[in-house]
Enzyme design. Structure first.
Site, PDB file in Angstrom:
ATOM      1  N   ASP A 133       0.799  -1.371  -0.129  1.00  0.00           N
ATOM      2  CA  ASP A 133       0.136   0.117   0.013  1.00  0.00           C
ATOM      3  C   ASP A 133       1.095   1.234  -0.075  1.00  0.00           C
ATOM      4  O   ASP A 133       0.496   2.184  -0.520  1.00  0.00           O
ATOM      5  CB  ASP A 133      -0.973   0.049   1.290  1.00  0.00           C
ATOM      6  CG  ASP A 133      -0.170  -0.127   2.499  1.00  0.00           C
ATOM      7  OD1 ASP A 133       0.986  -0.727   2.603  1.00  0.00           O
ATOM      8  OD2 ASP A 133      -0.999   0.470   3.542  1.00  0.00           O
ATOM      9  N   ASP A 175       4.927   2.656   8.999  1.00  0.00           N
ATOM     10  CA  ASP A 175       4.981   1.391   9.548  1.00  0.00           C
ATOM     11  C   ASP A 175       3.794   0.491   9.132  1.00  0.00           C
ATOM     12  O   ASP A 175       2.819   0.223   9.810  1.00  0.00           O
ATOM     13  CB  ASP A 175       5.052   1.365  11.258  1.00  0.00           C
ATOM     14  CG  ASP A 175       3.904   2.295  11.764  1.00  0.00           C
ATOM     15  OD1 ASP A 175       2.876   2.786  10.986  1.00  0.00           O
ATOM     16  OD2 ASP A 175       3.617   2.280  13.067  1.00  0.00           O
ATOM     17  N   GLU A 176       3.681   0.371   7.843  1.00  0.00           N
ATOM     18  CA  GLU A 176       2.725  -0.499   7.134  1.00  0.00           C
ATOM     19  C   GLU A 176       3.098  -1.298   6.060  1.00  0.00           C
ATOM     20  O   GLU A 176       3.550  -2.529   6.485  1.00  0.00           O
ATOM     21  CB  GLU A 176       1.453   0.507   6.848  1.00  0.00           C
ATOM     22  CG  GLU A 176       0.389  -0.326   6.300  1.00  0.00           C
ATOM     23  CD  GLU A 176      -0.993   0.500   6.850  1.00  0.00           C
ATOM     24  OE1 GLU A 176      -1.080   1.366   7.215  1.00  0.00           O
ATOM     25  OE2 GLU A 176      -2.166  -0.040   6.516  1.00  0.00           O
ATOM     26  N   ASP A 188      -6.445  -2.586  -2.307  1.00  0.00           N
ATOM     27  CA  ASP A 188      -5.689  -1.726  -3.264  1.00  0.00           C
ATOM     28  C   ASP A 188      -5.022  -2.511  -4.620  1.00  0.00           C
ATOM     29  O   ASP A 188      -5.072  -1.731  -5.889  1.00  0.00           O
ATOM     30  CB  ASP A 188      -4.459  -1.218  -2.575  1.00  0.00           C
ATOM     31  CG  ASP A 188      -4.850  -0.636  -1.183  1.00  0.00           C
ATOM     32  OD1 ASP A 188      -5.647  -1.214  -0.473  1.00  0.00           O
ATOM     33  OD2 ASP A 188      -4.128   0.588  -0.760  1.00  0.00           O
ATOM     34  N   GLU A 240      -2.174   8.981  -0.780  1.00  0.00           N
ATOM     35  CA  GLU A 240      -3.204   8.158  -0.205  1.00  0.00           C
ATOM     36  C   GLU A 240      -4.786   8.584  -0.233  1.00  0.00           C
ATOM     37  O   GLU A 240      -5.730   7.882  -0.487  1.00  0.00           O
ATOM     38  CB  GLU A 240      -2.985   7.849   1.139  1.00  0.00           C
ATOM     39  CG  GLU A 240      -3.735   6.965   1.877  1.00  0.00           C
ATOM     40  CD  GLU A 240      -3.317   6.380   3.189  1.00  0.00           C
ATOM     41  OE1 GLU A 240      -2.431   7.235   3.991  1.00  0.00           O
ATOM     42  OE2 GLU A 240      -3.785   5.282   3.516  1.00  0.00           O
TER      43      GLU A 240
HETATM   44  C1  BGC Z   1      -3.962   0.929   4.051  1.00  0.00           C
HETATM   45  C2  BGC Z   1      -4.739   0.761   2.921  1.00  0.00           C
HETATM   46  C3  BGC Z   1      -5.803  -0.174   3.013  1.00  0.00           C
HETATM   47  C4  BGC Z   1      -6.576   0.151   4.367  1.00  0.00           C
HETATM   48  C5  BGC Z   1      -7.632  -1.007   4.682  1.00  0.00           C
HETATM   49  C6  BGC Z   1      -4.786   1.288   4.920  1.00  0.00           C
HETATM   50  O1  BGC Z   1      -4.041   1.576   6.221  1.00  0.00           O
HETATM   51  O2  BGC Z   1      -2.851   1.878   3.963  1.00  0.00           O
HETATM   52  O3  BGC Z   1      -4.283   1.120   1.723  1.00  0.00           O
HETATM   53  O4  BGC Z   1      -6.499  -0.756   1.941  1.00  0.00           O
HETATM   54  O5  BGC Z   1      -5.651   0.401   5.327  1.00  0.00           O
HETATM   55  O6  BGC Z   1      -8.680  -0.147   4.706  1.00  0.00           O
END
Ligand code: BGC
Length: 918
Positions: free
Chosen positions: A497, A502-503, A510, A769
């Protein structure tokens, strides 16, 4: 005269006239690919699929037959001996997805291949240049040796709120060995739990980074294969490896936790040597290897890397180094996971960027601007006193005072430090971390750095670029480029994403929203083929696809959200459509059925309510609230329809009927529950209308009024969109398909908030985003979730290719073997053009407006055909290369409708002149 001489004369007499008569062709066979890869080493597929591309400048050129030869040696291939497989001449126009059907393929086999083809006149091409693939190790039992590592010492876990401690020092491992004789061939198979960088005699092996890529390491671990013959010497040789944390043991996501798959990193290497006399030897990892802490004091993907160059051990990877002070390695238990060959392009450094400026907004803090938001790292050149510590921090945006804005990184430390060894100029590049950034802040630098003291190193999965888009509006061009940059910044082993906070997870929603756009930018066939395995690995026993793939234990929900879990259906369908890949359907069909059953069990009344998991709705929509059950049900219906189509593709007619019936039933439930009289859809939002229309959920007669309500809403919002992730992909395609291309263009070219161009006029170099990631009135959005490099809202790329430039798939034929060229000139654009290298070859479509005319230039690859829609008033003359189009060579007029003259053409270049749409 002997009888042999007579025979010879007879043979010559018979064949010479035939040779003289031999027909000539300009057709060429090029671009040979095995499992979508060019000359792959170490594949794991025992029935690999072969593809090639035909080139010709002749109109209507076709392949009428082909012959594939696969040989076990280069020499055999040269002599046309297909000892592994010789198809003979097969009358067929297929040039893609041909399944190898020769002798059984076993571990380590080398397969050399070429293709000859016959053109439409029956003339044979010269054979293609030779290509090859090699088989990897097909079973865990093929591996010798042991998994080894350096004893892991874990630092204390943080209490919540406390700063996250770094991981342990990164070890180097080495093994010296002696070769008495020269080797004929040396192939190394290597993998790790953690990340490896392999060296042979001090030189890095292969250019891959972050290897092995991300999978659920509990289920499968990929290995890499390299031919290292030229790196070996007679006498002493040294294998060396540096072993980082990566996805296996480092921090992942916002969980503030390390070791999601394990904490002890380990390495497995099999270096297989083959001598001239046919004998073999394997140098494998075992307890005789030695290890020591490297200068990398810690390294983590989210936190950054700390390197103390004073700890360098010059020559550690080369022969002659004294490792007596090193420790013996420990051996680590074998994993239960399957070892599988790396099957998609590895992550590589693909570009270097010199900053456009450097400023000093705070004393001693130098901020470099790359001019581009990227994923990767910074290479630093520095000269100074031993022990000087330099710190690099990374950010996507700046604060108003010119300092870097890092609040949106959340707990990701994103800081690299380097302690100088002193003396000559030093170069620091981290090995096992990456950041998402446009700005680099350098502190502790001895003196004042030049602008080129820092270089941006761009990394991503090395998927070959295949598409370009260009039009007369520079802002629209920038939008396309930004989406492409977000793809580059997020296709890092898996589709993530975002690359900064921190993800960095494989969010499924996505990925499915963006996949079609992604296919236009890069060849992502192998990338998504591999990722679908991750998706299936993440499926629950009950059949639920997940929200993220690969799965992480701590993030497990019992049920993937609507449109997120549904990626498990949409991705195989898209890969089939774009690349003609039936195998991805066959391979995952059961998993898809399992998902369909799972949804149905939970929703017997055919309205989908996610009871067990999250429902993210139309994620990050703006000024709109689409009912979540409506979206969920729409996606379920869409799944059913795609399942029906996929079942048909693989010959499961009964299933096809079953799923079509399911589609009809869900559609009826959708109409009953969510559709109001007069074509209103509950919630009255753009996304609601867009999904109902694009997923064919409305009765035919109310589609036009639903489209009117959609346009009404856009008008009420003063010609602005309100769609989130789910609606945005379908918005412009639906508007165009429903006769509102003008509205679609208006949305495209609007630059006031919210719009695609608003971020661009505010400096965006990637897709944000959120529509309101930063606004003039409010500044930055909530740093709790505000990435500036997220591709989802960039799914407009698909529309730019399909509708603006007009390159589209035939609904009935996958893989662009039959192309639809249908541009919708509009939006005040003077010209637009796209080039796209499909699996069948390069397709181009470009139009430009004259005063009273419109030119449409196109290229259709050999062995393909196209239906071409030339914009033309009903009675206007259409020309092709200056003459009446219906008389032109290889052009057939099919019909005139909806402001187009429609022609059928074969391969080749064409130049049509029509009249502009009024
Ligand atoms: C992410 C997104 C993801 C979403 C889920 C977010 O934190 O960055 O791209 O699809 O969470 O709702």
């Amino acid at each position: 005269m002997g009888k042999w001489a007579l025979f010879l004369i007879f043979t010559v007499m018979c064949f010479v006239p035939a040779c003289l008569k031999e027909k000539k062709t300009d057709m060429l066979v090029e671009n040979l690919r095995c499992e979508y890869l060019e000359n792959p080493l170490g594949i794991g597929e025992t029935r690999p699929r072969l593809n090639w591309v035909l080139e010709s400048s002749v109109r209507g050129q076709k392949q009428t037959a082909y012959r594939i030869l696969v040989a076990s040696s280069r020499e055999n291939l040269e002599k046309n001996i297909g000892d592994l497989w010789d198809t003979g001449k097969l009358m067929s126009d297929r040039s893609t997805q041909i399944v190898y059907g020769g002798k059984e393929l076993t571990s380590r086999m080398r397969c050399y291949w070429k293709v000859c083809a016959w053109d439409r006149n029956g003339a044979m091409t010269a054979c293609s240049a030779p290509a090859f693939w090699r088989m990897g190790l097909l079973s865990n039992d093929d591996w010798e040796g042991k998994w080894i590592g350096m004893k892991h010492i874990e630092r204390k876990s943080p209490a919540s709120g406390e700063e996250l401690p770094p991981g342990p020092p990164v070890p180097c491992l080495r093994k010296a060995f002696t070769l008495q004789e020269p080797v004929k061939r040396a192939v190394v198979y290597v993998t790790a739990r953690g990340l490896f960088e392999l060296h042979l005699n001090g030189r890095p092996v292969g250019g891959d980074v972050f290897a092995p890529g991300w999978t659920d390491y509990n289920k499968r671990i990929q290995f890499h294969t390299y031919d290292v013959t030229p790196l070996l010497n007679q006498g002493e040789n040294v294998l060396g490896a540096i072993l980082g944390d990566g996805w296996y043991s480092g921090y992942l996501s916002w969980t503030r936790k390390r070791g999601h798959y394990g904490l002890q990193n380990s390495l497995l290497v099999n270096l297989e040597l083959e001598y001239g006399d046919g004998s073999r030897e394997v140098i494998a990892t075992d307890e005789t290897w030695r290890c020591a802490e490297s200068p990398i004091v810690s390294s983590d993907m989210l936190m950054g890397e700390n390197c103390d160059a004073r700890k360098e051990m010059p020559g550690w990877g080369a022969p002659g180094f004294d490792d007596s002070s090193w420790e013996p390695v420990i051996t680590v238990e074998k994993p239960k996971a399957r070892l599988v060959a790396q099957s998609s392009q590895p992550v590589r450094v693909t570009e270097h960027i010199t900053p456009v400026s450097v400023n000093e907004p705070r004393k001693g803090a130098f901020v470099f601007d790359l001019g581009q938001n990227i994923a990767g790292w910074a290479r630093l050149e520095v000269k100074g006193e031993r022990g000087t510590e330099v710190t690099l921090r990374f950010a996507e945006r700046l604060n108003p005072d010119g300092t870097i804005y890092t609040t949106n990184l959340r707990s990701a430390g994103c800081t690299d430090t380097y302690i100088l060894r002193g003396g000559e100029q030093e170069v620091f590049e981290p090995r096992f971390t990456f950041h998402g950034f446009q700005y680099v802040e350098l502190t502790g630098y001895p003196g004042v750095p030049d602008r080129d003291a820092v270089t941006g190193c761009v990394i991503h999965s090395n998927t070959p670029p295949v598409g370009t888009f260009e039009c007369s509006d520079p802002m629209v061009n920038k939008l396309w480029l930004n989406a492409r940059w977000s793809q580059r910044g997020n296709f890092i082993s898996i589709p993530t994403d975002c690359p900064q906070r921190d993800e960095r997870l494989g969010w499924m929603g996505d990925a499915q929203i963006f996949i079609r756009t992604a296919t236009f930018n890069m060849d992502v066939a192998a990338f998504f083929t591999k990722w679908m395995v991750d998706v299936e690995d993440a499926q629950s026993e009950e059949g639920a696809f997940s929200n993220v793939s690969p799965q992480i234990e701590d993030l497990k929900h019992s049920e993937g959200a609507p449109a997120w879990g549904d990626a498990g259906i949409i991705v195989p369908w898209t890969v089939y459509r774009v690349y003609g890949d039936k195998r991805i359907i066959e391979k995952h069909y059961q998993a898809m059925e399992h998902w369909m059953d799972f949804i149905q069990r939970a929703n017997p009344d055919l309205v989908r309510r996610n009871r067990l998991g999250n429902n993210y709705g139309d994620w990050l929509s703006i000024n709109a609230d689409t009912p979540k059950d409506l979206l969920a049900t729409a996606y379920w219906a869409y799944d059913a329809r795609l399942m029906s189509r996929m079942a048909k593709v693989i010959g499961r007619e009964q299933d096809a009927a079953k799923y079509e019936k399911l589609f009809e039933d869900i559609r009826a439930a959708f109409q009953k529950t969510f559709v109001l009289p007069g074509g209103r859809v509950q919630g009255d939002t753009q996304t609601g209308y867009v999904l109902a229309l694009s997923m064919d959920l409305l009765p035919e007669d109310i589609r036009p009024s639903a489209a009117e309500h959609l346009v009404e809403d856009i008008r009420e919002k003063d010609w602005h969109l309100s769609t989130g992730f789910l609606g945005v992909r379908h918005l412009n395609p639906v508007l165009t398909g429903m006769g509102y291309a003008d509205v679609a263009y208006r949305l495209l070219t609007t630059d006031t908030f919210p719009s695609w161009l608003y971020p661009i006029i505010n400096g965006a170099t990637t897709i944000w985003e959120r529509w309101d990631g930063w606004t003039r009135e409010k500044g930055f959005q909530d740093p709790g979730m505000n990435s500036f490099n997220h591709y989802s809202l960039g799914s407009i790329g698909e529309w730019l290719f399909r509708h603006v430039a007009g390159i589209d798939l035939d609904p009935e034929v996958p893989g662009y073997k039959s192309v639809i060229i249908r541009p919708y000139p509009g939006g005040g654009l003077e010209h637009a053009r796209a080039e796209y290298s499909s699996i069948h070859g390069k397709i181009c479509s470009g139009w430009s407006r004259g005063t009273d005319s419109i030119e449409l230039d196109l290229t259709i690859p050999a062995n393909c055909s196209a239906t071409v829609y030339v914009p033309a008033a009903p009675d206007a003359t259409v020309l092709e290369s200056g003459q009446a189009a219906d008389k032109a060579q290889g052009v057939t007029l099919l019909e005139r409708k909806d402001g187009y003259a429609v022609f059928a053409v074969g391969s080749g270049k064409y130049s049509f002149t029509g009249s502009p749409a009024k």
